[in-house]
Design a protein around this motif. Structure first.
Motif, PDB file in Angstrom:
ATOM      1  N   ALA A  16       0.854  -1.203   0.000  1.00 13.70           N
ATOM      2  CA  ALA A  16       0.000   0.000   0.000  1.00 13.70           C
ATOM      3  C   ALA A  16       0.884   1.246   0.000  1.00 13.70           C
ATOM      4  CB  ALA A  16      -0.930  -0.004   1.203  1.00 13.70           C
ATOM      5  N   PRO A  17       1.515   1.547  -1.119  1.00 15.78           N
ATOM      6  CA  PRO A  17       2.487   2.655  -1.168  1.00 15.78           C
ATOM      7  C   PRO A  17       1.916   4.010  -0.775  1.00 15.78           C
ATOM      8  CG  PRO A  17       1.882   1.912  -3.379  1.00 15.78           C
ATOM      9  CD  PRO A  17       1.357   0.894  -2.428  1.00 15.78           C
ATOM     10  N   GLN A  18       0.614   4.192  -0.917  1.00 17.57           N
ATOM     11  CA  GLN A  18       0.010   5.478  -0.589  1.00 17.57           C
ATOM     12  C   GLN A  18       0.021   5.774   0.908  1.00 17.57           C
ATOM     13  OE1 GLN A  18      -1.559   2.788  -1.617  1.00 17.57           O
ATOM     14  NE2 GLN A  18      -3.415   2.470  -0.402  1.00 17.57           N
ATOM     15  N   ILE A  19       0.221   4.748   1.734  1.00 23.35           N
ATOM     16  CA  ILE A  19       0.255   4.978   3.179  1.00 23.35           C
ATOM     17  C   ILE A  19       1.599   4.582   3.783  1.00 23.35           C
ATOM     18  CG2 ILE A  19      -2.232   4.841   3.567  1.00 23.35           C
ATOM     19  CD1 ILE A  19      -1.897   1.923   4.302  1.00 23.35           C
ATOM     20  N   PHE A  36      -4.207  -0.599   8.921  1.00 22.01           N
ATOM     21  CA  PHE A  36      -3.881  -0.046   7.616  1.00 22.01           C
ATOM     22  C   PHE A  36      -4.535  -0.834   6.479  1.00 22.01           C
ATOM     23  CE2 PHE A  36      -0.683   1.419  10.520  1.00 22.01           C
ATOM     24  CZ  PHE A  36      -0.406   2.714  10.110  1.00 22.01           C
ATOM     25  N   GLY A  37      -5.439  -1.735   6.839  1.00 21.14           N
ATOM     26  CA  GLY A  37      -6.162  -2.497   5.829  1.00 21.14           C
ATOM     27  C   GLY A  37      -5.383  -3.651   5.238  1.00 21.14           C
ATOM     28  N   ILE A  38      -4.339  -4.102   5.934  1.00 18.04           N
ATOM     29  CA  ILE A  38      -3.507  -5.199   5.432  1.00 18.04           C
ATOM     30  C   ILE A  38      -3.730  -6.439   6.293  1.00 18.04           C
ATOM     31  CG2 ILE A  38      -1.149  -5.961   4.960  1.00 18.04           C
ATOM     32  CD1 ILE A  38      -2.135  -3.656   3.188  1.00 18.04           C
ATOM     33  N   LYS A  39      -3.942  -7.576   5.660  1.00 19.38           N
ATOM     34  CA  LYS A  39      -4.136  -8.821   6.387  1.00 19.38           C
ATOM     35  C   LYS A  39      -2.817  -9.297   6.994  1.00 19.38           C
ATOM     36  CE  LYS A  39      -8.109 -10.468   3.729  1.00 19.38           C
ATOM     37  NZ  LYS A  39      -8.647 -11.567   2.898  1.00 19.38           N
ATOM     38  N   ASN A  54       4.258   6.378   4.308  1.00 15.60           N
ATOM     39  CA  ASN A  54       4.775   7.370   5.254  1.00 15.60           C
ATOM     40  C   ASN A  54       4.066   7.291   6.608  1.00 15.60           C
ATOM     41  OD1 ASN A  54       6.571   8.628   3.264  1.00 15.60           O
ATOM     42  ND2 ASN A  54       4.659   9.276   2.302  1.00 15.60           N
ATOM     43  N   GLU A  55       2.744   7.071   6.568  1.00 16.65           N
ATOM     44  CA  GLU A  55       1.994   6.932   7.809  1.00 16.65           C
ATOM     45  C   GLU A  55       2.423   5.675   8.567  1.00 16.65           C
ATOM     46  OE1 GLU A  55       0.768   7.655   4.886  1.00 16.65           O
ATOM     47  OE2 GLU A  55      -0.182   9.623   5.165  1.00 16.65           O
ATOM     48  N   PHE A  56       2.707   4.605   7.815  1.00 18.78           N
ATOM     49  CA  PHE A  56       3.144   3.365   8.445  1.00 18.78           C
ATOM     50  C   PHE A  56       4.538   3.534   9.055  1.00 18.78           C
ATOM     51  CE2 PHE A  56       4.934  -0.952   8.445  1.00 18.78           C
ATOM     52  CZ  PHE A  56       3.935  -1.628   9.126  1.00 18.78           C
ATOM     53  N   TYR A  57       5.391   4.253   8.379  1.00 19.99           N
ATOM     54  CA  TYR A  57       6.739   4.554   8.883  1.00 19.99           C
ATOM     55  C   TYR A  57       6.650   5.218  10.255  1.00 19.99           C
ATOM     56  CZ  TYR A  57      11.153   7.283   9.015  1.00 19.99           C
ATOM     57  OH  TYR A  57      12.346   7.873   9.373  1.00 19.99           O
ATOM     58  N   TYR A  87      10.973  -8.491  15.423  1.00 19.70           N
ATOM     59  CA  TYR A  87      10.109  -9.621  15.084  1.00 19.70           C
ATOM     60  C   TYR A  87       8.822  -9.149  14.418  1.00 19.70           C
ATOM     61  CZ  TYR A  87      13.331 -11.970  18.215  1.00 19.70           C
ATOM     62  OH  TYR A  87      14.468 -12.455  18.805  1.00 19.70           O
ATOM     63  N   VAL A  88       8.327  -9.969  13.513  1.00 18.08           N
ATOM     64  CA  VAL A  88       7.141  -9.607  12.736  1.00 18.08           C
ATOM     65  C   VAL A  88       5.920  -9.396  13.611  1.00 18.08           C
ATOM     66  CG1 VAL A  88       6.452 -11.999  12.289  1.00 18.08           C
ATOM     67  CG2 VAL A  88       5.837 -10.183  10.650  1.00 18.08           C
ATOM     68  N   GLU A  89       5.870 -10.074  14.767  1.00 12.51           N
ATOM     69  CA  GLU A  89       4.708  -9.947  15.650  1.00 12.51           C
ATOM     70  C   GLU A  89       4.469  -8.503  16.085  1.00 12.51           C
ATOM     71  OE1 GLU A  89       5.773 -14.057  15.375  1.00 12.51           O
ATOM     72  OE2 GLU A  89       7.013 -12.303  15.897  1.00 12.51           O
ATOM     73  N   ALA A  90       5.523  -7.710  16.161  1.00 10.22           N
ATOM     74  CA  ALA A  90       5.385  -6.302  16.553  1.00 10.22           C
ATOM     75  C   ALA A  90       4.501  -5.550  15.578  1.00 10.22           C
ATOM     76  CB  ALA A  90       6.762  -5.643  16.635  1.00 10.22           C
ATOM     77  N   TYR A  91       4.562  -5.913  14.303  1.00 13.23           N
ATOM     78  CA  TYR A  91       3.807  -5.214  13.264  1.00 13.23           C
ATOM     79  C   TYR A  91       2.423  -5.826  13.058  1.00 13.23           C
ATOM     80  CZ  TYR A  91       8.685  -4.141  12.778  1.00 13.23           C
ATOM     81  OH  TYR A  91       9.983  -3.793  13.074  1.00 13.23           O
TER      82      TYR A  91
END
Length: 280
Positions: free
Chosen positions: A173-176, A208-211, A178-181, A197-201
């Motif tokens: 989702a390149p449009q978001i 952010f609408g990502i599964k 910066n917000e994810f950063y 670790y991936v669990e943090a994210y």
């Protein structure tokens, strides 16, 4: 006077990441003596300049940066930062204001510079040194900065995984991006999540609408590991070794807008002067 005082505070807390201080204290000496790991190409240490508010991984002059910016597309602002860079967290509102000012006029590109990727040092080794800097960061930003991470002997300071997480979002989702950063920054400094670790994210990617399954698969893929490495290499190839750094590309010419912390008003004025000058 108030502006100068604010700048000095912000410049000071850029030293809060391992290796930033020029002062050799007992903590830093102990850290040096406890590390027997082989350094990678990127695990080359860094230093923070208390006068300029920039965190650096090696010394490069502005001329070196100017002379090496040859492969970037036209018409954009380029922000080089790192999710675990303390000054970059304080810089969030400034870079957002700059981006908003030129929205629709200039493209914007976030580059993960690699402050300390592939690090192997426990963050608890520098607890006494970092505690006052966490306190200064909280006071300056007004955010509820959490210092409990400094008591976690298992937490290794490695900025590659959080940078990789941002690259995953860039793909999905390149449009978001910066917000994810910024959300990743807060995961470390406010939530004290173990960003290795991936669990943090997975705790917040669905915001952010990502599964979760899709994010996890991408995060652990060799493809993304190579892409984030490309960001690190790109930053080094163009001579950027201080974070945050902002560059303007216009009509094939490149200008350094900021190296270290800068207020948005100053950066906006500099960008405008450069753009108007190129139109004359």
């Amino acid at each position: 006077m108030k502006t100068r005082f604010f700048f000095l505070i912000v410049a000071g807390f850029c030293a809060m990441i391992l290796g930033c201080s020029k002062i050799k204290n007992d903590t830093s000496k102990a850290m040096e003596n406890t590390t027997n790991t082989e350094k990678t190409d990127y695990d080359n240490g860094f230093a923070c300049d208390l006068n300029t508010g920039k965190c650096s991984i090696s010394s490069n002059s502005n001329d070196e940066i100017e002379s090496s910016l040859s492969g970037i597309k036209n018409g954009k602002l380029i922000y080089v930062g790192d999710p675990i860079c303390s000054t970059c967290l304080a810089f969030s509102s400034e870079i957002k204001a700059l981006k908003k000012e030129f929205d629709g006029v200039l493209d914007f590109q976030l580059v993960l510079g690699g402050l300390r990727p592939y690090g192997k040092e426990p963050i608890s080794n520098m607890r006494d040194y970092l505690l006052p800097h966490f306190a200064n960061l909280a006071k300056t930003t007004g955010l509820p900065i959490n210092n409990k991470v400094l008591y976690d002997d298992s937490f290794i300071l490695d900025t590659e995984p959080p940078s990789r997480a941002v690259v995953v979002m860039r793909q999905l989702a390149p449009q978001i991006e910066n917000e994810f950063y910024e959300r990743v920054q807060k995961a470390f400094y406010i939530n004290n999540s173990n960003t290795n670790y991936v669990e943090a994210y997975l705790d917040f990617v669905e915001e952010f609408g990502i599964k979760k399954e899709i994010f996890k698969e991408k995060f652990e893929s060799n493809e993304i590991k190579e892409l984030v490495k490309s960001d690190f290499e790109f930053a080094r190839n163009i001579g950027v070794t201080a974070f945050p750094t902002v560059l303007l590309e216009s009509n094939g010419q490149f200008t350094i807008i900021s190296r270290g912390f800068s207020k948005s008003e100053l950066m906006i004025d500099k960008v405008r002067s450069q753009l108007y000058a190129k139109q004359e």
